[in-house]
Design a protein around this motif. Structure first.
Motif, short mmCIF file in Angstrom:
data_model
loop_
_atom_site.label_atom_id
_atom_site.label_comp_id
_atom_site.label_asym_id
_atom_site.label_seq_id
_atom_site.Cartn_x
_atom_site.Cartn_y
_atom_site.Cartn_z
N SER A 105 44.80 47.92 42.24
CA SER A 105 45.34 46.67 42.04
C SER A 105 43.92 45.64 42.41
CB SER A 105 46.27 46.16 43.29
OG SER A 105 46.50 44.70 43.38
N ALA A 106 43.92 44.53 41.76
CA ALA A 106 42.72 43.55 41.82
C ALA A 106 43.30 42.16 41.50
CB ALA A 106 41.62 43.75 41.02
N GLN A 107 43.72 41.45 42.59
CA GLN A 107 44.23 40.01 42.39
C GLN A 107 44.03 39.18 43.48
OE1 GLN A 107 48.30 41.04 41.49
NE2 GLN A 107 48.80 41.37 43.51
N THR A 108 44.12 37.91 43.54
CA THR A 108 44.17 37.10 44.47
C THR A 108 45.64 36.88 45.09
OG1 THR A 108 42.45 35.92 43.53
CG2 THR A 108 43.68 34.48 45.10
N GLU A 109 45.44 37.04 46.43
CA GLU A 109 46.74 37.10 47.24
C GLU A 109 46.54 36.17 48.49
OE1 GLU A 109 47.28 41.07 48.31
OE2 GLU A 109 47.49 41.60 46.34
N VAL A 110 47.85 35.84 49.13
CA VAL A 110 47.78 35.01 50.24
C VAL A 110 48.52 35.77 51.19
CG1 VAL A 110 47.49 32.75 48.86
CG2 VAL A 110 49.81 33.81 49.01
N PRO A 118 43.16 32.04 50.40
CA PRO A 118 43.37 33.11 49.42
C PRO A 118 42.20 34.12 49.32
CG PRO A 118 43.59 30.97 48.63
CD PRO A 118 42.98 30.76 49.99
N ALA A 161 37.13 34.72 40.88
CA ALA A 161 38.11 34.34 41.75
C ALA A 161 37.36 33.45 43.10
CB ALA A 161 38.71 35.50 42.47
N ALA A 166 39.13 31.28 45.91
CA ALA A 166 39.50 32.40 46.73
C ALA A 166 38.49 32.11 47.90
CB ALA A 166 39.21 33.81 46.24
#
Lengths: 331, 64
Positions: A105-110, A118, A161, A166
């Motif tokens: 997984s590689a994504q911006t998350e909150v 973020p 990001a 981010a």
């Protein structure tokens, strides 16, 4: 689910605390193993590569340490299992990781701590723990899950990001310690000003700590179990408490530290309470994120008490305990 | 309890973003890997939920 910020207390007086070294025992029957947490005469000294005093940019140090760490795959001692297998030659230790690095997984998350989000989160496949309740168990237990990890390409994605809003770049897993060379290479490609978060199970070795010194701004470290019996039963990990405590004390001295505890159903008294009491006594003021969003994932059903979520009363009891101990809870 | 993924059936390192939800019988929703987009969606569904509203980011680039 998300706790309110409590009154902050002064930083820990760390000269008053300490962890006793002792033999590490394996899972099978208490056979003493080599001491893992102190550098012995046969361990390479990394002192000359320490961030302090060199004046070298983080990226330069990270590149050099990545090279050293890669060579260490021939005798892997990155985590406290101390397998000493030659991963370059195809041998596997308890984490089953070889020399190839993959991510799932590689994504911006909150969903992490508010002060970190973020966050651009990169999750590497493979882990040295075997938590039956792991929410990403299929990928975390399998270092061959996901796609091949290209540190430079991922750094480019991370920069995008950051430009998109981010606040941090977070490396996690699985357990990123398992892939220390790739983690360091990733850092070497990132902007010097980027705020980097090392999300770890805190079961790494002293060698790993030395390689990581000065590389990440924040250690976001789990303290999952309050006693070795629960750690052994639920995650198949020996000598858990001592090793985590030692790593937390080190992390608090060498970086910012946020300690996470995932509240588990039926484990308030046996796990959260001793964790909370130890933190209050040994790391007063440290940021603590008490997470109550446990859900019975992966193989949690093997353990009857983990077949449900955390109840309201359990959650309330856990927060009450934290407040009574003056813990610095962060959302 | 029902478990849902917002996109794929497996965690993917591809371009799709993935959040996981667990909807409890009492209506409580637990979320894992909450993305900004999904936080925005949950916020629209229940603007009064302070856990989610504190995580809604309005300044993120739409492609993240």
């Amino acid at each position: 689910m998300i706790c309110t910020v409590q009154e902050r207390r002064p930083p820990a007086r760390r000269e008053e605390v300490g962890v006793q070294s002792r033999d590490v025992r394996d899972c099978s029957g208490g056979t003493p193993k080599r001491e893992l947490q102190r550098a012995g005469p046969d361990q390479p000294s990394l002192g000359s590569f320490g961030a302090a005093g060199t004046g070298a940019p983080r990226s330069v140090l990270a590149r050099e340490r990545a090279r050293i760490a890669r060579a260490m795959l021939a005798d892997c001692r990155f985590c406290a299992h101390d397998c000493r297998v030659n991963r370059l030659a195809g041998e596997n230790g308890l984490c089953h990781a070889g020399s190839e690095v993959r991510f799932f997984s590689a994504q911006t998350e909150v969903s992490d701590e508010l002060e970190l989000t973020p966050a651009f989160n990169v999750a590497l496949s493979g882990c040295d723990l075997r938590c039956d309740f792991c929410i990403t168990g299929a990928s975390s237990w399998n270092p061959r899950a996901g796609a091949g990890f290209d540190a430079r390409a991922m750094a480019k994605q991370a920069k995008v990001a950051l430009e998109g809003g981010a606040r941090t770049i977070q490396l996690l897993g699985g357990e990123p310690t398992v892939h220390l060379p790739a983690a360091l290479e990733f850092v070497s490609w990132l902007p010097e000003t980027a705020r980097l978060v090392w999300k770890t199970n805190a079961y790494g070795s002293a060698t790993a700590r030395e390689l990581l010194d000065g590389m990440f701004d924040v250690w976001l470290a789990d303290f999952k179990f309050g006693n070795d019996a629960c750690a052994q039963r639920l995650a198949k990990v020996p000598d858990y408490v001592r090793i985590v405590q030692e790593n937390l004390l080190w992390a608090a001295e060498h970086s910012e530290l946020i300690v996470r505890h995932l509240l588990m159903p039926g484990h308030v008294e046996c796990c959260w309470q001793p964790v909370a009491e130890w933190l209050a006594e040994n790391l007063p003021g440290v940021k603590v994120n008490l997470r109550s969003g446990f859900w019975p994932a992966w193989q949690a059903a093997r353990h009857p008490e983990l077949r449900r979520t955390v109840s309201g009363p359990e959650s309330a009891r856990a927060v009450d305990l934290a407040q009574s101990l003056g813990l610095n809870l962060v959302p | 309890m029902k478990k849902h993924r917002s996109k794929n059936d497996c965690a993917s390192p591809g371009k799709d973003q993935v959040s996981e939800l667990l909807i409890l019988p009492d209506g409580q929703i637990l979320v894992h890997n909450l993305t900004p987009a999904f936080a925005g969606l949950l916020h629209e569904l229940n603007p009064d939920d302070e856990h989610i509203s504190s995580r809604v980011t309005r300044h993120m680039s739409p492609h993240l």
